[in-house]
Design a protein around this motif. Structure first.
Motif, short mmCIF file in Angstrom:
data_model
loop_
_atom_site.label_atom_id
_atom_site.label_comp_id
_atom_site.label_asym_id
_atom_site.label_seq_id
_atom_site.Cartn_x
_atom_site.Cartn_y
_atom_site.Cartn_z
N ILE A 172 16.45 2.40 -2.44
CA ILE A 172 15.96 1.63 -3.44
C ILE A 172 14.86 0.71 -3.21
O ILE A 172 14.02 0.43 -3.60
CB ILE A 172 17.07 0.94 -4.24
N PHE A 173 15.08 -0.15 -1.87
CA PHE A 173 14.29 -0.98 -1.53
C PHE A 173 13.22 -0.38 -0.73
O PHE A 173 11.79 -0.93 -0.93
CB PHE A 173 14.96 -1.68 -0.11
N ALA A 174 13.17 1.01 -0.15
CA ALA A 174 11.94 1.44 0.15
C ALA A 174 11.17 2.13 -1.12
O ALA A 174 9.59 1.71 -1.02
CB ALA A 174 12.38 2.86 0.80
N LEU A 175 11.66 2.52 -1.98
CA LEU A 175 10.59 2.63 -3.38
C LEU A 175 10.05 1.37 -3.86
O LEU A 175 8.86 1.58 -4.11
CB LEU A 175 11.59 3.43 -4.32
N ALA A 176 10.99 0.28 -3.76
CA ALA A 176 10.29 -0.79 -4.52
C ALA A 176 9.21 -1.36 -3.53
O ALA A 176 8.13 -1.84 -3.94
CB ALA A 176 11.40 -1.87 -4.41
N LEU A 177 9.31 -1.43 -2.28
CA LEU A 177 8.21 -2.03 -1.39
C LEU A 177 7.09 -1.06 -1.50
O LEU A 177 5.92 -1.62 -1.49
CB LEU A 177 8.92 -1.81 0.18
N ILE A 178 7.19 0.40 -1.63
CA ILE A 178 6.15 1.30 -1.82
C ILE A 178 5.26 0.66 -3.21
O ILE A 178 4.11 0.60 -3.28
CB ILE A 178 6.44 2.51 -1.85
N SER A 179 6.16 0.65 -4.08
CA SER A 179 5.57 0.14 -5.33
C SER A 179 4.99 -1.29 -5.45
O SER A 179 3.75 -1.32 -6.01
CB SER A 179 6.62 0.09 -6.49
N VAL A 180 5.52 -2.23 -4.92
CA VAL A 180 5.01 -3.48 -4.82
C VAL A 180 3.69 -3.45 -3.98
O VAL A 180 2.64 -4.19 -4.24
CB VAL A 180 5.97 -4.53 -4.03
N VAL A 181 3.48 -2.93 -2.94
CA VAL A 181 2.52 -2.72 -1.93
C VAL A 181 1.12 -2.05 -2.76
O VAL A 181 0.17 -2.59 -2.83
CB VAL A 181 2.62 -2.04 -0.57
N LEU A 182 1.72 -0.97 -3.68
CA LEU A 182 0.61 -0.23 -4.17
C LEU A 182 0.01 -1.06 -5.50
O LEU A 182 -1.19 -0.99 -5.86
CB LEU A 182 1.10 1.22 -4.77
N LEU A 183 0.81 -1.91 -6.04
CA LEU A 183 0.49 -2.63 -7.14
C LEU A 183 -0.61 -3.76 -6.59
O LEU A 183 -1.47 -4.33 -7.38
CB LEU A 183 1.60 -3.20 -7.75
N GLN A 184 -0.51 -4.07 -5.34
CA GLN A 184 -1.41 -5.19 -4.89
C GLN A 184 -2.90 -4.74 -5.01
O GLN A 184 -3.17 -3.56 -4.48
CB GLN A 184 -1.10 -5.62 -3.58
N LYS A 185 -3.85 -5.70 -5.33
CA LYS A 185 -5.32 -5.28 -5.29
C LYS A 185 -5.87 -5.41 -3.82
O LYS A 185 -5.40 -6.12 -2.84
CB LYS A 185 -6.06 -5.96 -6.26
N GLY A 186 -6.92 -4.53 -3.35
CA GLY A 186 -7.46 -4.51 -1.95
C GLY A 186 -8.14 -6.12 -1.77
O GLY A 186 -8.80 -6.64 -2.52
N LYS A 187 -7.86 -6.49 -0.61
CA LYS A 187 -8.56 -7.73 -0.11
C LYS A 187 -9.94 -7.65 0.28
O LYS A 187 -10.63 -8.59 0.25
CB LYS A 187 -7.44 -8.48 1.09
N SER A 188 -10.30 -6.60 0.80
CA SER A 188 -11.78 -6.47 1.34
C SER A 188 -12.37 -5.09 0.95
O SER A 188 -11.56 -4.23 0.58
CB SER A 188 -11.86 -6.77 2.76
N ALA A 189 -13.38 -4.70 1.37
CA ALA A 189 -14.00 -3.49 0.97
C ALA A 189 -13.85 -2.28 2.06
O ALA A 189 -14.90 -1.81 2.48
CB ALA A 189 -15.58 -3.94 0.55
N GLY A 190 -12.79 -2.56 2.84
CA GLY A 190 -12.53 -1.70 3.56
C GLY A 190 -12.98 -2.00 5.05
O GLY A 190 -13.41 -3.28 5.48
N LEU A 191 -13.59 -1.07 5.85
CA LEU A 191 -14.24 -1.33 7.32
C LEU A 191 -15.59 -2.32 7.10
O LEU A 191 -15.95 -3.02 7.78
CB LEU A 191 -14.61 -0.11 7.94
N SER A 192 -16.34 -1.70 5.93
CA SER A 192 -17.47 -2.48 5.98
C SER A 192 -17.34 -3.91 5.47
O SER A 192 -18.22 -4.83 6.00
CB SER A 192 -18.48 -1.76 4.86
N GLY A 193 -16.20 -4.16 4.73
CA GLY A 193 -16.08 -5.69 4.34
C GLY A 193 -15.60 -6.54 6.00
O GLY A 193 -15.88 -7.64 5.66
#
Length: 78
Positions: A11-32
């Motif tokens: 349950i913790f593993a699935l919750a951790l995956i879900s919470v991380v995927l819900l967050q928006k990206g902080k930069s534009a990848g390598l170019s950012g």
């Protein structure tokens, strides 16, 4: 007892995956990162609202996952 903690770990593993995927990206990848995306690392922009909640939830779920994983490892060993 071990089965309960294993289910809790899943349950913790699935919750951790879900919470991380819900967050928006902080930069534009390598170019950012090359062109100035590193400003996010040093706190130039503060998280607010949902981003702050998801950040704190990620920390709490990750801590729960880590502790549960240690307990499961101990129970399997014994």
């Amino acid at each position: 007892m071990a089965i309960t903690f294993k289910i809790l770990l899943i349950i913790f593993a699935l919750a951790l995956i879900s919470v991380v995927l819900l967050q928006k990206g902080k930069s534009a990848g390598l170019s950012g990162a090359i062109s100035g995306g590193a400003e996010h690392l040093f706190g130039k922009t503060k998280a607010r609202g949902l981003d702050l909640f998801l950040q704190r939830l990620t920390i709490a779920v990750a801590a729960g996952f880590f502790i549960t994983a240690l307990i499961v490892a101990y129970l399997v060993k014994v």
